[in-house]
Design an enzyme around this catalytic site. Structure first.
Site, PDB file in Angstrom:
ATOM      1  N   MET A  43      29.381 -10.705  24.329  1.00 34.84           N
ATOM      2  CA  MET A  43      29.413 -10.917  22.893  1.00 34.84           C
ATOM      3  C   MET A  43      30.627 -10.194  22.322  1.00 34.84           C
ATOM      4  SD  MET A  43      26.352 -10.103  24.369  1.00 34.84           S
ATOM      5  CE  MET A  43      25.528  -8.664  23.705  1.00 34.84           C
ATOM      6  N   LYS A  73      23.376 -20.815  16.652  1.00 38.31           N
ATOM      7  CA  LYS A  73      24.012 -20.055  15.582  1.00 38.31           C
ATOM      8  C   LYS A  73      24.439 -20.954  14.435  1.00 38.31           C
ATOM      9  CE  LYS A  73      26.095 -17.097  19.187  1.00 38.31           C
ATOM     10  NZ  LYS A  73      25.915 -15.693  18.852  1.00 38.31           N
ATOM     11  N   ASN A 100      32.337 -13.405  18.429  1.00 38.27           N
ATOM     12  CA  ASN A 100      32.968 -14.617  18.940  1.00 38.27           C
ATOM     13  C   ASN A 100      33.207 -15.624  17.818  1.00 38.27           C
ATOM     14  OD1 ASN A 100      33.400 -14.523  21.902  1.00 38.27           O
ATOM     15  ND2 ASN A 100      31.232 -14.027  21.941  1.00 38.27           N
ATOM     16  N   SER A 154      21.531 -10.404  25.050  1.00 44.34           N
ATOM     17  CA  SER A 154      21.501 -10.914  23.693  1.00 44.34           C
ATOM     18  C   SER A 154      20.271 -11.777  23.507  1.00 44.34           C
ATOM     19  CB  SER A 154      22.759 -11.736  23.396  1.00 44.34           C
ATOM     20  OG  SER A 154      22.729 -12.266  22.086  1.00 44.34           O
ATOM     21  N   CYS A 207      28.491 -12.014  14.555  1.00 42.45           N
ATOM     22  CA  CYS A 207      28.878 -12.597  15.840  1.00 42.45           C
ATOM     23  C   CYS A 207      30.391 -12.464  15.956  1.00 42.45           C
ATOM     24  CB  CYS A 207      28.477 -14.069  15.936  1.00 42.45           C
ATOM     25  SG  CYS A 207      29.074 -14.861  17.461  1.00 42.45           S
ATOM     26  N   SER A 247      21.338 -18.017  23.497  1.00 42.27           N
ATOM     27  CA  SER A 247      21.675 -17.224  22.315  1.00 42.27           C
ATOM     28  C   SER A 247      23.108 -17.486  21.860  1.00 42.27           C
ATOM     29  CB  SER A 247      21.496 -15.732  22.617  1.00 42.27           C
ATOM     30  OG  SER A 247      22.431 -15.285  23.585  1.00 42.27           O
ATOM     31  N   SER A 248      23.973 -17.916  22.793  1.00 43.60           N
ATOM     32  CA  SER A 248      25.387 -18.164  22.468  1.00 43.60           C
ATOM     33  C   SER A 248      25.598 -19.459  21.694  1.00 43.60           C
ATOM     34  CB  SER A 248      26.218 -18.227  23.756  1.00 43.60           C
ATOM     35  OG  SER A 248      26.091 -17.042  24.497  1.00 43.60           O
TER      36      SER A 248
END
Length: 392
Positions: free
Chosen positions: A317, A70, A106, A308, A104, A66-67
């Site tokens: 997150m 994006k 981050n 997440s 997001c 999930s990280s």
């Protein structure tokens, strides 16, 4: 059968905090993708390599977490007192779906840096050396983020000695301010959608737990680790290798989303995978982080683990960190109690990769709690620049 060539689209691959994503200027997207809709969603899924039944995203830019699944769009802002509009899409790995329901945190760090890199900031605003203040309109949740981006010789300074747990190498520090993060940007939204600091959350087939349901940074459901059979020291493999436990967390997430009014039926949760988040908290304990280093109980105020897109996050997150800071600042929430209670303007919490400090300014207005600002430091840098290519 004739086969069309690939399409080249200018793009930048960036790390922001503990996430990575593909960044685009709005004007560089194909015309049908410059507006929300099916064409944009299909493009982003193909860029990232989704949907992938293998769960690997081999044929795209995604990293199968999930990280790293994006995409981001930036454009010059038409809003007063803002520099850029920042729109974020969370791409599902195994389903044909892009979730636009949240931010997001981050990649908000990288959004400030990318705005300068991409020529979206008035050159007169960029110092030769010092800090460029980038005012970002977060278009998903209708909130203002201020990024303090270091500049050297008129360019974004990306190298430095700032260390962020969950990121292997040091880089330059970027300070983020999340203004008025006390609701999710929806009309009439409030920081505590149920009006309670702690609710009894009934999860069908699972049980009833104490929960703090908060919309700050991102809608989040906080529960006590011990109430769901955990210590709060767990790492990714302790959770993500157990499908039954992941299914239980999804049931908690659905029940919380219903209680918060984010969805009307359980089925709607399938189209809102990015929000709300589920996190579990506990008082400080010593544990070994995923890097192998020991985090001592005395180094942190509490422990937090968060999920997440259906999996335990490898660190934390950024938007969930804002929720942690906001909840910690309000006496009586589960987050505040896990940190020892009382009034707090900042907490340092332990997550699977190490620790993170987040500050928040909270107070009561007409009997309701609000957070006026949350602050934390991250870093960002360009990993690759050029064109991303997708089949026509």
């Amino acid at each position: 059968m004739a086969h069309l060539p690939q399409v080249k689209i200018p793009a930048t691959y960036m790390r922001g905090g503990t996430s990575k994503g593909v960044f685009f200027r709005l004007q560089d997207l194909p015309e049908p993708c410059q507006v929300p809709g099916e064409a944009r969603d299909k493009l982003f899924m193909r860029v990232i390599g989704s949907p992938d039944p293998y769960g690997a995203q081999i044929d795209g830019m995604g990293g199968a977490t999930s990280s790293t699944s994006k995409c981001v769009i930036l454009s010059k802002s038409t809003r007063p007192d803002h520099d850029v509009d920042y729109l974020y899409g969370q791409v599902s790995i195994d389903k044909a779906f892009v979730d636009w329901s949240g931010n997001c945190g981050n990649l908000s760090t990288a959004a400030g840096a990318f705005a300068i890199h991409a020529g979206l900031i008035d050159p007169s605003r960029i110092p030769e050396n010092g800090t460029c203040v980038v005012r970002i309109w977060q278009a998903n949740i209708h909130k203002t983020i201020i990024a303090h981006v270091p500049v050297s010789n008129g360019q974004v300074r990306e190298t430095g000695d700032f260390e962020l747990d969950g990121v292997t190498f040091p880089a330059a520090e970027i300070v983020l301010e999340f203004l008025d993060p006390s609701d999710d940007g929806e009309e009439g939204g409030s920081m505590f959608p149920t009006g309670n600091l702690v609710d009894e959350l009934d999860v069908p087939g699972v049980g009833t737990f104490k929960a703090t349901l908060i919309s700050a940074g991102i809608p989040t459901i906080f529960v006590n680790a011990e109430d769901i059979g955990y210590q709060g020291t767990e790492l990714r493999e302790d959770i993500n290798s157990d499908p039954a436990q992941l299914a239980r967390f999804e049931q908690i997430r659905v029940a919380g989303a219903l209680r918060m009014g984010l969805i009307k039926t359980p089925e709607e949760a399938l189209t809102r995978q990015h929000t709300p988040k589920v996190a579990f908290v506990s008082p400080p304990k010593s544990y070994r982080a995923s890097s192998g280093k020991t985090v001592e109980a005395g180094e942190v105020d509490l422990l937090v683990r968060a999920l997440s897109m259906g999996k335990l996050h490898h660190a934390m997150m950024g938007t969930c960190a804002v929720a942690i800071g906001a909840a910690a600042a309000v006496p009586g929430t589960l987050v505040n109690l896990a940190a020892g209670g009382g009034e707090r303007q900042a907490v340092r919490f332990g997550h699977p990769s190490g620790t993170l400090r987040v500050g928040a300014e909270a107070g009561q207005v007409d009997g309701s709690w609000v957070v006026t600002k949350a602050i934390m430091s991250r870093s960002a840098r360009i990993l690759m620049g050029g064109w991303v290519r997708v089949p026509a």
